[in-house]
Write a protein that holds these residues in place. Structure first.
Motif, PDB file in Angstrom:
ATOM      1  N   GLY A 170      -6.683  -1.821   4.932  1.00  0.00           N
ATOM      2  CA  GLY A 170      -6.270  -1.459   3.554  1.00  0.00           C
ATOM      3  C   GLY A 170      -4.799  -1.451   4.395  1.00  0.00           C
ATOM      4  N   GLY A 206      -1.103  -3.751   3.318  1.00  0.00           N
ATOM      5  CA  GLY A 206      -2.556  -4.092   4.158  1.00  0.00           C
ATOM      6  C   GLY A 206      -2.318  -6.390   4.327  1.00  0.00           C
ATOM      7  N   SER A 241       1.300  -1.660  -0.371  1.00  0.00           N
ATOM      8  CA  SER A 241      -0.202   0.253  -0.230  1.00  0.00           C
ATOM      9  C   SER A 241       0.890   1.421   0.259  1.00  0.00           C
ATOM     10  CB  SER A 241      -1.351  -0.062   1.557  1.00  0.00           C
ATOM     11  OG  SER A 241      -2.062   0.943   0.725  1.00  0.00           O
TER      12      SER A 241
END
Length: 166
Positions: A129, A115, A98
């Motif tokens: 996330g 994530g 991420s």
């Protein structure tokens, strides 16, 4: 005299050195404890290099899961998928990088976290996330997530950003 002093100062400038921070995202399928654990670890400089050198086969540097578009941009992300068989069935885990920004020259561009998702059958039982919320964030950082038949719901372990980045 001013020129001489200026030249001496220029010649004796201290060498600059920057800290390097290393991150690993991964999982542990612990059949003995009947638990799947998602892990997120980080360390600076020599400790970070040692962490990278001794990583498990089930740990990844999130940067290794990116594909460059060009010198300044991330083009795409790779997702690691694996299964963990526990006493009550198979758990599927996904770990995805991420990035702070797909433009590595942009705000948070050189910053990276990861994530994860966990599925039991077709049902998603956990999703995050980002383990670390933002490159400037002060929010807690999730470092461990445990799931398994002995737990009624996923259990997160967090630390402060000050503790994680110490």
């Amino acid at each position: 005299m001013k020129r001489l002093l200026f030249l001496l100062l220029m010649m004796t400038s201290l060498s600059a050195s920057a800290d390097a921070f290393y991150v690993l995202a991964g999982y542990v399928c612990d059949k003995k404890a009947d638990e799947l654990r998602i892990t997120y670890d980080g360390a600076y400089n020599e400790a970070g290099k040692a962490m990278m050198a001794s990583r498990r086969k089930t740990q990844w540097d999130p940067w290794d899961l990116t594909v460059a578009k060009d010198d300044d941009h991330i083009g795409s992300l790779k997702t690691v998928r694996a299964n963990c068989r526990l006493s009550n069935g198979v758990y599927a885990v996904e770990i995805t990088p991420s990035p702070g920004n797909f433009n590595v020259q942009g705000r948070c561009g050189a910053w990276m976290t990861a994530g994860a998702k966990v599925f039991k059958g077709r049902k998603q039982i956990y999703s995050i996330g980002r383990f670390d919320s933002d490159c400037f964030g002060e929010e807690p950082i999730v470092t461990r997530v445990a799931v398994g038949p002995k737990l009624t719901k996923p259990v997160e372990t967090s630390v402060s950003s000050a503790e994680f980045y110490k």
